[in-house]
Write a protein that holds these residues in place. Sequence first.
Motif, PDB file in Angstrom:
ATOM      1  N   TRP A  55       0.868  -1.193   0.000  1.00 54.18           N
ATOM      2  CA  TRP A  55       0.000   0.000   0.000  1.00 54.18           C
ATOM      3  C   TRP A  55       0.894   1.229   0.000  1.00 54.18           C
ATOM      4  O   TRP A  55       1.731   1.382   0.880  1.00 54.18           O
ATOM      5  N   PRO A  56       0.744   2.135  -0.983  1.00 55.71           N
ATOM      6  CA  PRO A  56       1.622   3.311  -1.063  1.00 55.71           C
ATOM      7  C   PRO A  56       1.424   4.260   0.120  1.00 55.71           C
ATOM      8  O   PRO A  56       0.308   4.444   0.599  1.00 55.71           O
ATOM      9  N   GLU A  57       2.514   4.847   0.550  1.00 56.73           N
ATOM     10  CA  GLU A  57       2.469   5.795   1.669  1.00 56.73           C
ATOM     11  C   GLU A  57       1.708   7.065   1.313  1.00 56.73           C
ATOM     12  O   GLU A  57       1.173   7.742   2.181  1.00 56.73           O
ATOM     13  N   ALA A  58       1.650   7.424   0.022  1.00 52.26           N
ATOM     14  CA  ALA A  58       0.982   8.651  -0.401  1.00 52.26           C
ATOM     15  C   ALA A  58      -0.532   8.555  -0.282  1.00 52.26           C
ATOM     16  O   ALA A  58      -1.217   9.578  -0.280  1.00 52.26           O
ATOM     17  N   VAL A  59      -1.073   7.356  -0.163  1.00 51.20           N
ATOM     18  CA  VAL A  59      -2.519   7.178  -0.094  1.00 51.20           C
ATOM     19  C   VAL A  59      -2.916   6.993   1.367  1.00 51.20           C
ATOM     20  O   VAL A  59      -2.500   6.034   2.014  1.00 51.20           O
ATOM     21  N   PRO A  60      -3.705   7.931   1.909  1.00 56.73           N
ATOM     22  CA  PRO A  60      -4.072   7.824   3.330  1.00 56.73           C
ATOM     23  C   PRO A  60      -5.063   6.696   3.572  1.00 56.73           C
ATOM     24  O   PRO A  60      -5.817   6.308   2.680  1.00 56.73           O
ATOM     25  N   LEU A  61      -5.036   6.181   4.784  1.00 55.96           N
ATOM     26  CA  LEU A  61      -6.011   5.185   5.225  1.00 55.96           C
ATOM     27  C   LEU A  61      -7.026   5.870   6.124  1.00 55.96           C
ATOM     28  O   LEU A  61      -6.695   6.841   6.806  1.00 55.96           O
ATOM     29  N   ALA A  97     -13.967  10.023   2.376  1.00 53.40           N
ATOM     30  CA  ALA A  97     -14.042  10.933   1.234  1.00 53.40           C
ATOM     31  C   ALA A  97     -13.595  12.330   1.638  1.00 53.40           C
ATOM     32  O   ALA A  97     -12.872  13.004   0.893  1.00 53.40           O
ATOM     33  N   LYS A  98     -13.967  12.768   2.831  1.00 50.40           N
ATOM     34  CA  LYS A  98     -13.542  14.083   3.323  1.00 50.40           C
ATOM     35  C   LYS A  98     -12.030  14.110   3.538  1.00 50.40           C
ATOM     36  O   LYS A  98     -11.374  15.094   3.185  1.00 50.40           O
ATOM     37  N   LEU A  99     -11.456  13.034   4.074  1.00 50.08           N
ATOM     38  CA  LEU A  99     -10.014  12.950   4.267  1.00 50.08           C
ATOM     39  C   LEU A  99      -9.270  13.068   2.941  1.00 50.08           C
ATOM     40  O   LEU A  99      -8.286  13.798   2.829  1.00 50.08           O
ATOM     41  N   LEU A 100      -9.767  12.378   1.929  1.00 44.66           N
ATOM     42  CA  LEU A 100      -9.133  12.450   0.609  1.00 44.66           C
ATOM     43  C   LEU A 100      -9.261  13.848   0.004  1.00 44.66           C
ATOM     44  O   LEU A 100      -8.291  14.395  -0.523  1.00 44.66           O
ATOM     45  N   MET A 101     -10.458  14.413   0.084  1.00 42.66           N
ATOM     46  CA  MET A 101     -10.686  15.727  -0.531  1.00 42.66           C
ATOM     47  C   MET A 101      -9.942  16.836   0.221  1.00 42.66           C
ATOM     48  O   MET A 101      -9.445  17.773  -0.398  1.00 42.66           O
ATOM     49  N   ASP A 102      -9.849  16.749   1.535  1.00 44.71           N
ATOM     50  CA  ASP A 102      -9.170  17.774   2.325  1.00 44.71           C
ATOM     51  C   ASP A 102      -7.656  17.763   2.122  1.00 44.71           C
ATOM     52  O   ASP A 102      -6.990  18.762   2.405  1.00 44.71           O
ATOM     53  N   SER A 103      -7.104  16.658   1.642  1.00 41.99           N
ATOM     54  CA  SER A 103      -5.660  16.606   1.414  1.00 41.99           C
ATOM     55  C   SER A 103      -5.250  17.496   0.247  1.00 41.99           C
ATOM     56  O   SER A 103      -4.094  17.874   0.135  1.00 41.99           O
ATOM     57  N   GLY A 104      -6.195  17.833  -0.628  1.00 45.22           N
ATOM     58  CA  GLY A 104      -5.905  18.693  -1.767  1.00 45.22           C
ATOM     59  C   GLY A 104      -5.220  17.984  -2.925  1.00 45.22           C
ATOM     60  O   GLY A 104      -4.889  18.618  -3.918  1.00 45.22           O
ATOM     61  N   LYS A 105      -5.021  16.674  -2.825  1.00 48.69           N
ATOM     62  CA  LYS A 105      -4.346  15.922  -3.880  1.00 48.69           C
ATOM     63  C   LYS A 105      -5.263  14.922  -4.568  1.00 48.69           C
ATOM     64  O   LYS A 105      -4.806  14.113  -5.360  1.00 48.69           O
ATOM     65  N   TRP A 106      -6.549  14.966  -4.262  1.00 49.93           N
ATOM     66  CA  TRP A 106      -7.487  13.997  -4.825  1.00 49.93           C
ATOM     67  C   TRP A 106      -8.691  14.719  -5.401  1.00 49.93           C
ATOM     68  O   TRP A 106      -9.118  15.733  -4.879  1.00 49.93           O
ATOM     69  N   VAL A 152     -17.047  -2.828   3.918  1.00 55.75           N
ATOM     70  CA  VAL A 152     -16.582  -1.757   3.033  1.00 55.75           C
ATOM     71  C   VAL A 152     -15.252  -2.187   2.435  1.00 55.75           C
ATOM     72  O   VAL A 152     -14.375  -2.671   3.140  1.00 55.75           O
ATOM     73  N   PHE A 153     -15.108  -2.012   1.126  1.00 55.01           N
ATOM     74  CA  PHE A 153     -13.891  -2.357   0.398  1.00 55.01           C
ATOM     75  C   PHE A 153     -13.274  -1.080  -0.164  1.00 55.01           C
ATOM     76  O   PHE A 153     -13.987  -0.177  -0.582  1.00 55.01           O
ATOM     77  N   THR A 154     -11.974  -1.034  -0.198  1.00 55.66           N
ATOM     78  CA  THR A 154     -11.270   0.038  -0.875  1.00 55.66           C
ATOM     79  C   THR A 154     -10.294  -0.599  -1.847  1.00 55.66           C
ATOM     80  O   THR A 154      -9.472  -1.414  -1.445  1.00 55.66           O
ATOM     81  N   SER A 155     -10.418  -0.252  -3.118  1.00 58.26           N
ATOM     82  CA  SER A 155      -9.527  -0.780  -4.145  1.00 58.26           C
ATOM     83  C   SER A 155      -8.659   0.338  -4.681  1.00 58.26           C
ATOM     84  O   SER A 155      -9.156   1.434  -4.971  1.00 58.26           O
TER      85      SER A 155
END
Length: 158
Positions: A55-61, A97-106, A152-155
């Motif tokens: 799992w890449p470090e750049a992708v938050p969990l 979804a909020k975590l991804l969007m708040d990072s500014g990179k997604w 819940v699955f995340t791919s």
Amino acid sequence: MNRYQGRGRLALVMATVLYALAASASAKPDADTHVPASQRLTSVGSKVVGHPNGWPEAVPLPEGVGIDGYRCSNRYCTLWFSLMDLNQITALRRSYAKLLMDSGKWEELGSPPGLYESQAFHYTGTMPSGCGYTIEISQGLIPNDYHRRFRVFTSLTW
């Protein structure tokens, strides 16, 4: 003579059943998730300890949820989270979804019309390899579950 042939068939069936049970017991899956212990991540409190291998470090969990298992190969990873009821999966999907969007990179790809639709996000940040990440969040109902829980699955592909 026919009486002995029937016992031989029964012995063969019993041996096959015992072999199948012994093979499934050697994998030692978790009773709730049927995931081998080697693919389960540990958590301390509400924090997941480490990232899954691959799992890449750049992708938050997502924070505050247990990861029951994962499978990574080549440029594809799948995580599955703890069993949850409908309210819990709604909260998880919104917070992730909020975590991804708040990072500014997604950025979200499309807009799902309902709760049961998959959400997909694309990584817009720069990467040294030139590849991009695409993450999809979806869920499924656990069949024959008395408590009507979901998984819940995340791919992730890159």
